[in-house]
Design a protein around this motif. Structure first.
Motif, PDB file in Angstrom:
ATOM      1  N   SER A 315       0.848  -1.189   0.000  1.00 58.20           N
ATOM      2  CA  SER A 315       0.000   0.000   0.000  1.00 58.20           C
ATOM      3  C   SER A 315       0.887   1.243   0.000  1.00 58.20           C
ATOM      4  O   SER A 315       1.997   1.234   0.533  1.00 58.20           O
ATOM      5  CB  SER A 315      -0.908   0.015   1.236  1.00 58.20           C
ATOM      6  OG  SER A 315      -0.160   0.310   2.408  1.00 58.20           O
ATOM      7  N   TRP A 316       0.375   2.314  -0.586  1.00 56.94           N
ATOM      8  CA  TRP A 316       1.105   3.586  -0.558  1.00 56.94           C
ATOM      9  C   TRP A 316       1.291   4.044   0.881  1.00 56.94           C
ATOM     10  O   TRP A 316       2.333   4.577   1.240  1.00 56.94           O
ATOM     11  CB  TRP A 316       0.342   4.643  -1.359  1.00 56.94           C
ATOM     12  CG  TRP A 316       0.412   4.463  -2.837  1.00 56.94           C
ATOM     13  CD1 TRP A 316      -0.604   4.097  -3.678  1.00 56.94           C
ATOM     14  CD2 TRP A 316       1.566   4.643  -3.675  1.00 56.94           C
ATOM     15  NE1 TRP A 316      -0.163   4.026  -4.977  1.00 56.94           N
ATOM     16  CE2 TRP A 316       1.169   4.371  -5.017  1.00 56.94           C
ATOM     17  CE3 TRP A 316       2.890   5.007  -3.436  1.00 56.94           C
ATOM     18  CZ2 TRP A 316       2.048   4.452  -6.090  1.00 56.94           C
ATOM     19  CZ3 TRP A 316       3.774   5.089  -4.516  1.00 56.94           C
ATOM     20  CH2 TRP A 316       3.349   4.813  -5.814  1.00 56.94           C
ATOM     21  N   GLN A 317       0.272   3.835   1.695  1.00 57.80           N
ATOM     22  CA  GLN A 317       0.339   4.257   3.092  1.00 57.80           C
ATOM     23  C   GLN A 317       1.533   3.645   3.799  1.00 57.80           C
ATOM     24  O   GLN A 317       2.254   4.326   4.536  1.00 57.80           O
ATOM     25  CB  GLN A 317      -0.949   3.854   3.818  1.00 57.80           C
ATOM     26  CG  GLN A 317      -0.948   4.153   5.315  1.00 57.80           C
ATOM     27  CD  GLN A 317      -2.245   3.757   5.990  1.00 57.80           C
ATOM     28  OE1 GLN A 317      -3.313   3.928   5.421  1.00 57.80           O
ATOM     29  NE2 GLN A 317      -2.160   3.225   7.199  1.00 57.80           N
ATOM     30  N   GLY A 318       1.765   2.356   3.596  1.00 57.28           N
ATOM     31  CA  GLY A 318       2.855   1.675   4.275  1.00 57.28           C
ATOM     32  C   GLY A 318       4.223   2.203   3.884  1.00 57.28           C
ATOM     33  O   GLY A 318       5.051   2.522   4.745  1.00 57.28           O
ATOM     34  N   TRP A 319       4.468   2.309   2.580  1.00 61.29           N
ATOM     35  CA  TRP A 319       5.801   2.695   2.125  1.00 61.29           C
ATOM     36  C   TRP A 319       6.073   4.185   2.331  1.00 61.29           C
ATOM     37  O   TRP A 319       7.202   4.572   2.644  1.00 61.29           O
ATOM     38  CB  TRP A 319       5.998   2.281   0.669  1.00 61.29           C
ATOM     39  CG  TRP A 319       6.143   0.795   0.552  1.00 61.29           C
ATOM     40  CD1 TRP A 319       5.187  -0.100   0.176  1.00 61.29           C
ATOM     41  CD2 TRP A 319       7.302   0.027   0.884  1.00 61.29           C
ATOM     42  NE1 TRP A 319       5.686  -1.383   0.249  1.00 61.29           N
ATOM     43  CE2 TRP A 319       6.976  -1.335   0.670  1.00 61.29           C
ATOM     44  CE3 TRP A 319       8.579   0.350   1.330  1.00 61.29           C
ATOM     45  CZ2 TRP A 319       7.887  -2.368   0.897  1.00 61.29           C
ATOM     46  CZ3 TRP A 319       9.498  -0.682   1.545  1.00 61.29           C
ATOM     47  CH2 TRP A 319       9.149  -2.011   1.328  1.00 61.29           C
ATOM     48  N   ILE A 320       5.055   5.020   2.166  1.00 60.94           N
ATOM     49  CA  ILE A 320       5.233   6.445   2.456  1.00 60.94           C
ATOM     50  C   ILE A 320       5.499   6.632   3.939  1.00 60.94           C
ATOM     51  O   ILE A 320       6.386   7.396   4.341  1.00 60.94           O
ATOM     52  CB  ILE A 320       3.988   7.246   2.015  1.00 60.94           C
ATOM     53  CG1 ILE A 320       3.905   7.277   0.489  1.00 60.94           C
ATOM     54  CG2 ILE A 320       4.017   8.672   2.571  1.00 60.94           C
ATOM     55  CD1 ILE A 320       2.591   7.826  -0.040  1.00 60.94           C
ATOM     56  N   SER A 321       4.737   5.928   4.759  1.00 62.28           N
ATOM     57  CA  SER A 321       4.924   6.024   6.205  1.00 62.28           C
ATOM     58  C   SER A 321       6.323   5.592   6.614  1.00 62.28           C
ATOM     59  O   SER A 321       6.985   6.271   7.410  1.00 62.28           O
ATOM     60  CB  SER A 321       3.884   5.159   6.929  1.00 62.28           C
ATOM     61  OG  SER A 321       4.101   5.188   8.326  1.00 62.28           O
TER      62      SER A 321
END
Length: 355
Positions: A315-321
């Motif tokens: 998910s974008w959320q995981g890698w951005i985070s």
């Protein structure tokens, strides 16, 4: 209910035991990336992500699990993760690191955990909820990296496995550093569990397997998610204040089990000891706990929820985070460790001055 309690406590206890005995500290790992360029702990995290990704998506492929990436807020994830990264340096450990250090008797971690839980609850349903909701309302359409690029998620998984494999092969070719071991006091399984030094990569592999089990156990209880620390920590406070049983779910028993498993590991290895910090550390732990709770709640996860679980779901959320947590850690590391050392060195008289 019995199944939820049993599997939650079991999964949490396994995770806590492995984290404590393997000394799996992502705060220290991210800090060392900056200070000493040591990538060992970060590489281990990538291994745990890869193992979890294969296991969970295999279960999804065979319709044994259900997962939907949904949407996310870039602003909330980036800002929250950066704040969280600063907080874990001040607190001396991330969410899971704080939980297992509590079980080792570190009073500073007790303080950090209390304020982490309180602030998380305030972000979910308390005074900080308007801030949380306002930033989370700025949602991006799709959270799935695979759908964004129009590829099957297994293409990303295979590519990622290849990258991790290359990293581990390169790591294996490095000269080994001999670490002297004390004469064993225990034998057999007791020596392996409580005394022998655990490999970072074995620890990471076990965490990856536990993360897969967490998805299975959690979804069986009706909680459609994997490992998570922040929301369950907040739920404990919310239940204690309101008495509302809606806050009691599989995740609550996961974090309680984490505490139990960590204590068993610390006690069995002789690492449990009450340690009271100095006033400066107390203040730092308190501030770190507040920033951790605020940041992780805003970002929708901590180093586990986002950095381990959401990354494995690509998910974008995981890698951005993960990227912004590391950036926050490096920023805090500079001001807490590097800058004071530079100033101290600059203030020391040179040889010419002393002569």
């Amino acid at each position: 209910m019995i199944q939820m309690v049993g599997t939650g406590l079991l999964c949490g206890a396994l995770l806590g035991f492995v984290l404590q005995r393997g000394r799996f500290c992502l705060t220290g790992g991210f800090r060392d990336l900056y200070l000493t360029k040591n990538t060992r702990m970060f590489n281990a995290l990538l291994l745990a992500i890869a193992i979890q990704a294969v296991g969970v998506y295999a279960l999804i492929h065979f319709d044994l699990l259900v997962y939907e990436a949904g949407t996310y807020s870039f602003v909330a994830v980036a800002l929250g993760s950066f704040i969280f990264g600063i907080g874990i340096i001040l607190a001396g450990g991330c969410a899971t690191g704080t939980w297992y250090r509590v079980a080792e008797g570190l009073v500073g971690s007790w303080i950090a955990l209390i304020f982490y839980m309180l602030t998380s609850a305030m972000m979910k349903t308390g005074a900080f909820k308007p801030i949380h909701d306002a930033l989370q309302s700025m949602q991006v359409r799709d959270n799935s990296i695979a759908r964004t690029f129009g590829v099957n998620v297994w293409v990303l998984i295979i590519f990622f496995i290849g990258v991790v494999a290359l990293i581990l092969v390169k790591e294996a070719r490095k000269p080994k550093i001999f670490i002297p071991q004390l004469k064993p006091k225990k034998t057999g399984i007791a020596h392996i569990l409580f005394e022998k030094r655990w490999s970072t990569y074995v620890t990471a592999s076990l965490i990856g397997v536990i993360a897969i089990l967490a998805w299975v156990f959690s979804e069986a209880s009706g909680r459609m998610s994997g490992l998570g620390i922040t929301t369950p920590s907040a739920n404990i406070v919310q239940y204690a204040v309101t008495g509302d049983v809606q806050y009691i779910n599989w995740g609550v028993f996961l974090v309680l089990g984490l505490l139990i498993g960590s204590y068993i590991a610390a006690k069995g290895s002789g690492e449990f000891r009450l340690r009271v910090p100095d006033p400066k550390t107390i203040v730092s732990s308190l501030c770190g706990g507040v920033l951790m709770g605020f940041g992780a709640s805003l970002a929708g996860g901590c180093t586990i929820g986002n950095g381990l679980v959401q990354t494995a779901m690509f998910s974008w959320q995981g890698w951005i985070s993960l990227g912004f947590i590391i950036l926050g850690v490096w920023t805090a590391t500079y001001f807490v460790f590097v800058r004071p050392t530079i100033k101290k060195t600059a203030q020391q008289p040179t040889v010419a001055q002393t002569n």
